[in-house]
Design an enzyme around this catalytic site. Structure first.
Site, short mmCIF file in Angstrom:
data_model
loop_
_atom_site.label_atom_id
_atom_site.label_comp_id
_atom_site.label_asym_id
_atom_site.label_seq_id
_atom_site.Cartn_x
_atom_site.Cartn_y
_atom_site.Cartn_z
N SER A 94 0.84 -1.20 0.00
CA SER A 94 0.00 0.00 0.00
C SER A 94 0.87 1.25 0.00
CB SER A 94 -0.96 -0.05 1.19
OG SER A 94 -1.94 0.97 1.08
N ALA A 161 -12.75 -12.70 5.19
CA ALA A 161 -12.28 -13.85 5.96
C ALA A 161 -11.21 -13.47 6.99
CB ALA A 161 -11.72 -14.91 5.02
N ASP A 213 -9.46 -7.23 -2.19
CA ASP A 213 -8.97 -5.91 -1.80
C ASP A 213 -9.99 -4.85 -2.18
OD1 ASP A 213 -7.59 -3.51 -1.38
OD2 ASP A 213 -5.68 -4.33 -2.04
N HIS A 241 -6.79 -6.11 1.62
CA HIS A 241 -5.74 -5.14 1.34
C HIS A 241 -4.44 -5.43 2.09
CE1 HIS A 241 -4.25 -1.32 -0.08
NE2 HIS A 241 -4.03 -0.87 1.15
#
Length: 264
Positions: A94, A161, A213, A241
């Site tokens: 990220s 999850a 994501d 993510h």
């Protein structure tokens, strides 16, 4: 924990190929705990994993520079100097991916390989920049990162999850200083498009994406691979993510493949 250089807090393990891991926003280097434990391998010689806290986060001071990811990339170059490392595999998730691209642009001779996870090479849209400024102004005005918790930033970073990790991620977010959050948002908003950097790479590259994501769509990963056709793309099923936290074994496998390409 070591301090290399004095202003940067670093977690390190192993003795092999230098591998720098750059954390996501607004977390800190503790997100790489699994990688610090496993990527060096049983004997420790497979990788020398170096996970710095970026400016303002964890144990690293924010400093007085204007917001810019170039400054964070230059911090990394100084850290490598202090550690006696000429070239390293640099990986970021990220925001860490944005910094890794900035490092590749500013210090290409220091790069042995590039890992981009759950990130994008394109610049922010006008709407994304406006949202970053909204958050920056709000956390500074309130002198609190409560906004990030109220807007369920942690849950938004995780796949369906992986919601059992919410408390851990929220803890890292809550620990982030408001000034660092604002600085990083403004630095990310100002970053340039990095697709040209990828296209000009002369080192092995890998791209990791999470199938679930919600912040960076798979199309962004595919765009990076089109810019760098020899980059290996790994899409992790059921992962959001924060792939390194959510699926550490699969994430680490992608990293090891990159390390093997660098060594080969």
């Amino acid at each position: 924990m070591t301090q290399l250089p004095s202003a940067v807090s670093v977690r390190e393990s192993g003795t092999g190929t230098p591998l720098v891991l750059l954390h996501a926003f607004p977390l800190n280097a503790s997100m790489w705990s699994a990688q610090l434990d496993t990527l060096p391998g049983r004997t420790g010689h497979e990788a020398r994993v170096i996970a710095p806290d970026q400016r303002g986060f964890g144990g690293t001071a924010l400093g007085t520079d204007e917001p810019s990811l170039d400054a964070v990339a230059d911090d990394l170059a100084l850290l490598l100097d202090a550690a006696g490392i000429d070239r390293a595999v640099v990986g970021g998730l990220s925001m860490g991916g944005y910094v890794a691209l900035a490092f590749a642009r500013r210090h290409p001779d220091r790069l042995a390989g590039l890992l981009l996870a759950n990130t994008r090479a394109t610049a922010d849209t006008a709407a994304a920049r406006a949202n970053r400024e909204r958050i920056a102004a709000a956390v500074l005005a309130r002198d609190s990162v409560r906004l990030l918790l109220d807007e369920k930033t942690a849950a938004g970073q995780l796949g369906p999850a992986s919601l059992h990790l919410v408390d851990r991620v929220q803890g890292m977010i809550a620990a982030a200083p408001p000034a660092a959050v604002a600085w990083a948002q403004r630095a990310m908003a100002a970053r340039p498009d990095g697709l040209d950097v990828l296209a000009g790479l002369r080192v092995p590259a890998a791209v990791v994406a999470g199938e679930e994501d919600g912040l960076v769509p798979l199309a962004e990963a595919e765009l990076m691979v089109r810019a760098r056709p020899d980059a290996e793309l790994t899409v992790l099923p059921g992962v959001g993510h924060l792939s390194a936290l959510e699926a550490p074994e699969a994430f680490d496998a992608a990293v090891r493949r990159l390390l093997e390409r660098v060594a080969g």
